[in-house]
Motif scaffolding. Sequence first.
Motif, mmCIF file in Angstrom:
data_model
loop_
_atom_site.group_PDB
_atom_site.id
_atom_site.type_symbol
_atom_site.label_atom_id
_atom_site.label_comp_id
_atom_site.label_asym_id
_atom_site.label_seq_id
_atom_site.Cartn_x
_atom_site.Cartn_y
_atom_site.Cartn_z
ATOM 1 N N LEU A 1 0.906 -1.079 -0.082
ATOM 2 C CA LEU A 1 -0.033 -0.032 0.135
ATOM 3 C C LEU A 1 0.768 1.243 -0.009
ATOM 4 C CD1 LEU A 1 -3.063 0.686 2.158
ATOM 5 C CD2 LEU A 1 -1.538 2.343 1.853
ATOM 6 N N SER A 2 0.731 2.118 -0.919
ATOM 7 C CA SER A 2 1.449 3.335 -0.851
ATOM 8 C C SER A 2 0.495 4.537 -0.658
ATOM 9 C CB SER A 2 2.095 3.683 -2.518
ATOM 10 O OG SER A 2 2.639 4.999 -2.356
ATOM 11 N N SER A 3 0.858 5.132 0.575
ATOM 12 C CA SER A 3 0.105 6.331 1.084
ATOM 13 C C SER A 3 0.232 7.495 0.332
ATOM 14 C CB SER A 3 0.339 6.437 2.683
ATOM 15 O OG SER A 3 0.085 5.247 3.401
ATOM 16 N N GLU A 4 1.301 7.479 -0.376
ATOM 17 C CA GLU A 4 1.640 8.693 -0.992
ATOM 18 C C GLU A 4 0.892 8.649 -2.396
ATOM 19 O OE1 GLU A 4 5.638 11.487 -2.256
ATOM 20 O OE2 GLU A 4 5.859 9.406 -1.322
ATOM 21 N N THR A 5 0.864 7.617 -3.190
ATOM 22 C CA THR A 5 0.421 7.623 -4.592
ATOM 23 C C THR A 5 -1.343 7.337 -4.189
ATOM 24 O OG1 THR A 5 0.894 5.343 -4.925
ATOM 25 C CG2 THR A 5 2.466 6.889 -5.782
ATOM 26 N N GLY A 6 -1.670 6.598 -3.248
ATOM 27 C CA GLY A 6 -2.956 5.918 -3.051
ATOM 28 C C GLY A 6 -3.155 4.544 -3.831
ATOM 29 N N LYS A 7 -2.015 3.991 -4.199
ATOM 30 C CA LYS A 7 -1.964 2.698 -5.106
ATOM 31 C C LYS A 7 -2.001 1.393 -4.008
ATOM 32 C CE LYS A 7 1.372 1.427 -7.734
ATOM 33 N NZ LYS A 7 2.202 1.092 -8.884
ATOM 34 N N ILE A 8 -2.592 0.644 -4.088
ATOM 35 C CA ILE A 8 -2.714 -0.834 -3.552
ATOM 36 C C ILE A 8 -2.484 -1.718 -4.484
ATOM 37 C CG2 ILE A 8 -3.994 -2.378 -2.146
ATOM 38 C CD1 ILE A 8 -5.861 -0.192 -1.227
ATOM 39 N N GLU A 9 -1.437 -2.695 -4.143
ATOM 40 C CA GLU A 9 -0.789 -3.739 -5.062
ATOM 41 C C GLU A 9 -0.871 -4.897 -4.547
ATOM 42 O OE1 GLU A 9 3.411 -4.962 -7.042
ATOM 43 O OE2 GLU A 9 2.962 -2.879 -6.579
ATOM 44 N N ILE A 10 -1.590 -5.949 -5.033
ATOM 45 C CA ILE A 10 -1.718 -7.285 -4.642
ATOM 46 C C ILE A 10 -1.350 -8.481 -5.611
ATOM 47 C CG2 ILE A 10 -3.351 -8.998 -3.473
ATOM 48 C CD1 ILE A 10 -5.157 -6.680 -3.103
ATOM 49 N N CYS A 11 -0.340 -9.215 -5.473
ATOM 50 C CA CYS A 11 0.274 -10.009 -6.288
ATOM 51 C C CYS A 11 0.164 -11.505 -5.935
ATOM 52 C CB CYS A 11 1.822 -9.943 -6.416
ATOM 53 S SG CYS A 11 2.666 -10.879 -7.731
ATOM 54 N N PHE A 12 -0.639 -12.409 -6.664
ATOM 55 C CA PHE A 12 -0.925 -13.807 -6.471
ATOM 56 C C PHE A 12 0.041 -14.791 -7.158
ATOM 57 C CE2 PHE A 12 -5.111 -11.893 -5.187
ATOM 58 C CZ PHE A 12 -5.366 -12.300 -3.890
ATOM 59 N N GLU A 13 0.314 -15.782 -6.619
ATOM 60 C CA GLU A 13 0.987 -16.712 -7.478
ATOM 61 C C GLU A 13 0.002 -17.871 -8.123
ATOM 62 O OE1 GLU A 13 4.361 -20.286 -6.761
ATOM 63 O OE2 GLU A 13 3.751 -19.220 -5.163
ATOM 64 N N LYS A 14 -0.042 -18.164 -9.398
ATOM 65 C CA LYS A 14 -1.214 -18.972 -9.977
ATOM 66 C C LYS A 14 -0.736 -20.333 -9.552
ATOM 67 C CE LYS A 14 -1.208 -16.035 -14.075
ATOM 68 N NZ LYS A 14 -1.072 -15.879 -15.570
ATOM 69 N N VAL A 15 -1.834 -21.187 -9.454
ATOM 70 C CA VAL A 15 -1.726 -22.625 -9.097
ATOM 71 C C VAL A 15 -1.034 -23.460 -10.173
ATOM 72 C CG1 VAL A 15 -3.032 -24.677 -8.697
ATOM 73 C CG2 VAL A 15 -3.390 -22.480 -7.446
ATOM 74 N N GLN A 16 -1.760 -22.814 -11.614
ATOM 75 C CA GLN A 16 -1.293 -23.588 -12.815
ATOM 76 C C GLN A 16 -0.133 -22.441 -13.423
ATOM 77 O OE1 GLN A 16 -4.505 -24.379 -15.145
ATOM 78 N NE2 GLN A 16 -5.102 -26.075 -14.077
ATOM 79 N N GLU A 17 1.029 -22.866 -13.126
ATOM 80 C CA GLU A 17 2.062 -21.788 -13.855
ATOM 81 C C GLU A 17 2.283 -22.168 -15.138
ATOM 82 O OE1 GLU A 17 5.653 -22.236 -11.407
ATOM 83 O OE2 GLU A 17 4.671 -21.830 -9.448
ATOM 84 N N MET A 18 3.012 -21.222 -15.746
ATOM 85 C CA MET A 18 3.261 -21.334 -17.323
ATOM 86 C C MET A 18 2.085 -21.207 -18.307
ATOM 87 S SD MET A 18 6.480 -21.204 -16.593
ATOM 88 C CE MET A 18 7.168 -21.325 -18.565
ATOM 89 N N LYS A 19 0.940 -20.630 -17.661
ATOM 90 C CA LYS A 19 -0.110 -20.360 -18.306
ATOM 91 C C LYS A 19 -0.753 -18.960 -18.292
ATOM 92 C CE LYS A 19 -4.904 -22.388 -19.048
ATOM 93 N NZ LYS A 19 -5.634 -23.498 -18.602
ATOM 94 N N LEU A 20 -0.774 -18.202 -19.316
ATOM 95 C CA LEU A 20 -1.584 -16.886 -19.610
ATOM 96 C C LEU A 20 -2.924 -16.995 -19.370
ATOM 97 C CD1 LEU A 20 0.980 -14.959 -21.761
ATOM 98 C CD2 LEU A 20 0.531 -14.644 -19.343
ATOM 99 N N TRP A 21 -3.605 -16.182 -18.619
ATOM 100 C CA TRP A 21 -5.145 -16.082 -18.616
ATOM 101 C C TRP A 21 -5.734 -15.181 -19.623
ATOM 102 C CZ3 TRP A 21 -6.395 -15.225 -12.685
ATOM 103 C CH2 TRP A 21 -5.719 -16.391 -11.833
ATOM 104 N N ASN A 22 -6.672 -15.710 -20.398
ATOM 105 C CA ASN A 22 -7.374 -14.632 -21.411
ATOM 106 C C ASN A 22 -8.067 -13.512 -20.613
ATOM 107 O OD1 ASN A 22 -9.721 -15.921 -20.814
ATOM 108 N ND2 ASN A 22 -9.669 -17.033 -22.724
ATOM 109 N N SER A 23 -8.252 -13.586 -19.287
ATOM 110 C CA SER A 23 -9.150 -12.668 -18.711
ATOM 111 C C SER A 23 -8.761 -13.130 -17.147
ATOM 112 C CB SER A 23 -10.703 -12.840 -18.760
ATOM 113 O OG SER A 23 -11.649 -12.241 -17.572
ATOM 114 N N TYR A 24 -9.041 -11.817 -16.328
ATOM 115 C CA TYR A 24 -8.872 -12.227 -15.056
ATOM 116 C C TYR A 24 -9.861 -12.870 -14.042
ATOM 117 C CZ TYR A 24 -11.468 -8.192 -13.414
ATOM 118 O OH TYR A 24 -12.692 -7.134 -13.262
ATOM 119 N N GLY A 25 -11.280 -12.720 -14.825
ATOM 120 C CA GLY A 25 -12.416 -13.228 -13.938
ATOM 121 C C GLY A 25 -13.269 -11.942 -14.224
ATOM 122 N N ALA A 26 -13.915 -11.697 -12.863
ATOM 123 C CA ALA A 26 -14.835 -10.589 -12.890
ATOM 124 C C ALA A 26 -14.944 -9.864 -11.390
ATOM 125 C CB ALA A 26 -16.256 -10.956 -13.160
ATOM 126 N N HIS A 27 -15.127 -8.576 -11.236
ATOM 127 C CA HIS A 27 -15.308 -8.433 -9.841
ATOM 128 C C HIS A 27 -16.819 -7.424 -9.879
ATOM 129 C CE1 HIS A 27 -13.507 -4.248 -11.560
ATOM 130 N NE2 HIS A 27 -14.199 -3.925 -10.866
#
Length: 476
Positions: free
Chosen positions: A245-271
Amino acid sequence: MTEKNTPEVILPPFRGDKLLSPAGVPKLLSTGSATGNPRNKCALQPGHSLMDWIRLGNSGVDLSGTCGRIVPVSKEELARHNKRDDAWMAIRGKVYNVTRYMDFHPGGVDELMRGVGRDATKLFDEVHAWVNYQQLLNKCLIGPLKIIVKPDAEIFKSIKTETNKVTIPNTNIANIEIIPRIDWIQKQSDITFYIYTRQFCNPGLVLKYINEKEFRLLVQIEHTKHCIELQLQSEVRWPPKACKLSSETGKIEICFEKVQEMKLWNSYGAHTLIRVLPTDDAEEYNVFKFEIKTNTDFNLDSFEMILRGSQDDTLFLLPLGYHVNISTDINGEPVERSYTPIPQNFLSKTLNTNNSSLNEMNLNFLIKNYKANGLLSEHMQQLNVGSHLLLSVPRGNFKLQHLLRHKRFTFLAAGSGLTPFLSIIQHLLKRFENKIEYLRLIYFNKTEADIWCRNALTDLQVQDERFHLTNILSQI
């Protein structure tokens, strides 16, 4: 250690929210691009990468054209520098000479020329508000943009002057609500989500694990929580690889490790984005169960406690200057008190793990046991590892932007009142926008044995000459 880096010790003279319905709120699907953003980028010519730009800035070349002087610029002067080979631009009240940056801009010359010769703040925010332009263009800084305000007859008709003093009546300026915006990028092995709010709005985050494909994010901005229900295309591992979390820029960053590695997703999903009002009393949005991971004595009347989500399923990133309420039942009665978590490096004892993602899930507390009337603190000090406590969402009303205009600070703290200052001190010493010149902490205690975080604060003074610690004692 020099005398400058030795903390002073001054001794006394010798004496004996309601959940709104999500109806009508659409699920926002991926755009299909790797970033979720359709903006275009141009291929840069050889020798014009980001690293080449950094090397040019460090070479001593005068990129601003002012020979290192800070020169205020009027709007009229700014407008005259609107050509490809003479390009000035204003962003958030500061004017930059971007002439040499033209060929380094990933969006191309034509895109950058849209903001030349004028205040480009709105345009910049629309395209890429999260970019750290201050660091990118710091060698191009010319000076502040001079704004001349002409009073409106209706608004300022009651202005009174007295010996060159002007009193301007308060005007009604509506508060604009900040709506979090989500973006994403991916690699073959991991996927990173970015949540953008606004510079210095001091956001907070509660990240709740549901299962490998579902997460709940509570993005807190002042007294309002924005709930993002995130449904991923495929499974990821918990806990996240990194959460920042950067209080200066107001940006939050969350990085997850994929269960199935070496595979690109065509969409992250939905929210789905839901606004949760501060009056909301739903327990799932306000109260979380945490487990005691360590509970050790600090000195005669204080103890250190590390808490983590009871099922390792909750991660808190508090806004600066905020606290949480800790509660439990004592003799059948609920008891609740407020405590401020502290950065991990200020603990004398830390959880024995090299896993940084697990450490990010910890909430670290330094608590004084008020044995005479501290019902909860005395009870907590006696709890065993594995016991559970209830924690509220972050609470507080600290306005981080109020500190932005100042460069010199003196903080006064006494005893356990030190804890709210620790994260703020770290933020100010690292702040890039309007870098501080001096920060002094005057810390009051009874005896030397009562001084909290003494070694960490002394080390901080050695590491950063802008920080100075003075300990004042009331007893010998």
